[in-house]
Enzyme design. Structure first.
Site, short mmCIF file in Angstrom:
data_model
loop_
_atom_site.label_atom_id
_atom_site.label_comp_id
_atom_site.label_asym_id
_atom_site.label_seq_id
_atom_site.Cartn_x
_atom_site.Cartn_y
_atom_site.Cartn_z
N ASP A 15 1.60 -0.86 0.10
CA ASP A 15 0.00 0.20 0.50
C ASP A 15 1.33 1.22 0.38
OD1 ASP A 15 -2.09 1.63 0.58
OD2 ASP A 15 -2.06 1.52 2.25
N SER A 16 0.17 2.80 -0.10
CA SER A 16 1.17 3.60 -0.05
C SER A 16 1.81 3.40 1.29
CB SER A 16 0.36 4.70 -0.54
OG SER A 16 -0.81 5.03 0.28
N TYR A 47 -0.49 8.78 -2.39
CA TYR A 47 -0.96 8.13 -4.02
C TYR A 47 -1.75 9.23 -4.44
CZ TYR A 47 2.14 3.90 -3.66
OH TYR A 47 2.83 3.11 -3.90
N GLY A 48 -2.83 9.07 -3.44
CA GLY A 48 -4.32 9.62 -4.00
C GLY A 48 -4.15 11.10 -4.95
N CYS A 78 -4.17 -1.70 -1.40
CA CYS A 78 -4.54 0.24 -2.13
C CYS A 78 -5.74 -0.09 -2.92
CB CYS A 78 -3.58 0.63 -2.04
SG CYS A 78 -2.87 2.62 -2.94
N ASN A 79 -6.96 0.74 -2.85
CA ASN A 79 -7.47 1.12 -4.10
C ASN A 79 -7.20 2.33 -5.21
OD1 ASN A 79 -10.46 0.38 -3.19
ND2 ASN A 79 -8.93 0.98 -1.62
N THR A 80 -6.14 3.32 -4.73
CA THR A 80 -5.46 3.85 -5.73
C THR A 80 -4.46 3.44 -6.67
OG1 THR A 80 -5.82 5.25 -4.15
CG2 THR A 80 -4.45 6.42 -5.85
N GLU A 156 -1.92 7.63 8.82
CA GLU A 156 -0.12 7.37 9.41
C GLU A 156 0.26 8.34 10.45
OE1 GLU A 156 1.64 5.59 6.70
OE2 GLU A 156 -0.37 4.87 5.62
N CYS A 188 -10.83 3.30 0.28
CA CYS A 188 -9.50 3.48 0.57
C CYS A 188 -8.77 2.53 1.67
CB CYS A 188 -9.44 5.09 0.71
SG CYS A 188 -7.21 5.45 1.73
N THR A 189 -7.86 2.24 1.81
CA THR A 189 -7.72 0.43 2.59
C THR A 189 -7.65 1.84 4.33
OG1 THR A 189 -5.45 0.79 1.82
CG2 THR A 189 -6.68 -1.01 1.25
N HIS A 190 -7.01 2.94 3.53
CA HIS A 190 -6.50 3.52 5.30
C HIS A 190 -8.02 3.74 6.17
CE1 HIS A 190 -2.88 4.45 3.30
NE2 HIS A 190 -2.30 5.09 4.75
N1 DGL Z 1 -5.05 2.67 1.35
C1 DGL Z 1 -4.80 3.82 -0.05
C2 DGL Z 1 -6.50 3.06 -1.17
O1 DGL Z 1 -6.58 2.67 -0.46
C3 DGL Z 1 -4.51 5.20 0.09
C4 DGL Z 1 -3.77 5.92 -1.38
C5 DGL Z 1 -2.88 6.98 -1.09
O2 DGL Z 1 -1.85 7.10 -0.48
O3 DGL Z 1 -3.63 8.26 -1.34
O4 DGL Z 1 -6.29 4.21 -1.72
#
Ligand code: DGL
Length: 271
Positions: A15-16, A47-48, A78-80, A156, A188-190
């Site tokens: 993930d990011s 990443y967004g 990570c969805n992004t 984070e 988003c996984t966060h």
């Molecule tokens: N966990 C990432 C997701 O699922 C976060 C993306 C990010 O870093 O902006 O999209």
């Protein structure tokens, strides 16, 4: 080619940042004997707002690192990164590659009002993959979206118990509810780390959809299909790697998890 893989090899997850741990938790419950290598790309987070090309570059580099360490499967937690890079990764890798996307379909199936709200990064919401997801299931109801600025950084930093955190979460959630959404998709996984704040804002009746569990099932299915489920009993290990500062976990995700987490920094060529 997949038959050459060793079922005792680890599963790579990235993930990011630390949001992907919300997915890893579901996966570990499902597949407790497996070993995992988790990469948090903290040096390149979030990443967004980044371009798809940038995210693809990072995804390729991390996948190469995980392959070099012998990963038998790759989970893009990570969805992004899934939206930007899953097609490229699947084309170039010969191991099973599992991605995650917002649970729009289950949300529409369970919504009573017929309006579901998707909370996600601008990268996910602006992607072609997301557009296709909506056109595939959009006839089941109305889908409204909300980019959530600053949420990834909030997780984070591990600073969730503050009035600022509440305000940052309240605004986008309130906007979706006021437009008639009775079901919220954590895209988003966060965001699962923010569920209790989201619940505080949304109240007890709103349904919150997280796809971590579905990814764990899909990974299990793909490993079984490729005869790659680890045979041995007992619990597997998890290795953690970061592209940013490994010391940063102490002030950030560690307090959220409530357990110590030791992360190593990726060698320079992978950072
Ligand atoms: N966990 C990432 C997701 O699922 C976060 C993306 C990010 O870093 O902006 O999209």
């Amino acid at each position: 080619m997949m038959t050459d893989l060793d079922s005792n090899a680890p599963i790579g997850v990235f993930d990011s940042g630390w949001g992907g741990l919300s997915v890893l938790g579901h996966i570990q419950q499902h597949l407790p004997s497996e070993s995992y290598i988790y990469v948090a790309d903290t040096g390149h987070l979030p990443y967004g707002p980044k371009s798809p090309g940038y995210v693809i570059g990072r995804a390729e580099r991390i996948a190469a690192f995980l392959l070099e360490r012998g990963a038998k499967a790759l989970v893009v937690a990570c969805n992004t990164a899934t939206a930007a890079a899953i097609a490229v990764l699947r084309e170039s890798l010969t191991i099973p590659v599992i991605g995650i996307e917002p649970g729009v379909k289950p949300a529409l199936a369970q919504s009573h009002s017929g309006t579901v709200g998707v909370l996600a990064t601008e990268g996910t919401l602006g992607s072609e993959k997301f557009r296709r997801l909506i056109s595939q299931h959009g006839q089941l109801g109305r889908v409204i979206v909300q980019p959530c600025h600053g949420w990834v950084e909030l997780v984070e930093q591990g600073a969730l118990d503050t009035p600022q955190a509440y305000r940052l979460v309240a605004e986008p959630v309130g906007s979706l509810l006021s437009q008639g959404a009775d079901t919220l998709v954590l895209g988003c996984t966060h965001y699962p780390f923010l569920s209790s704040l989201i619940r505080q804002v949304a109240g007890p009746d709103v349904l919150i959809i997280d796809t971590g569990q579905a990814i764990a099932q899909e990974l299990h299915r793909r490993l079984s299909q490729a005869r790659l489920v680890r045979e041995s009993q007992g619990s597997g290990q998890v290795e953690y790697w970061v592209s940013g500062d490994p010391e940063a976990v102490k002030g950030a995700i560690q307090p959220l998890l409530g357990t110590p987490l030791l992360a190593r920094q990726l060698p320079p060529q992978w950072r």
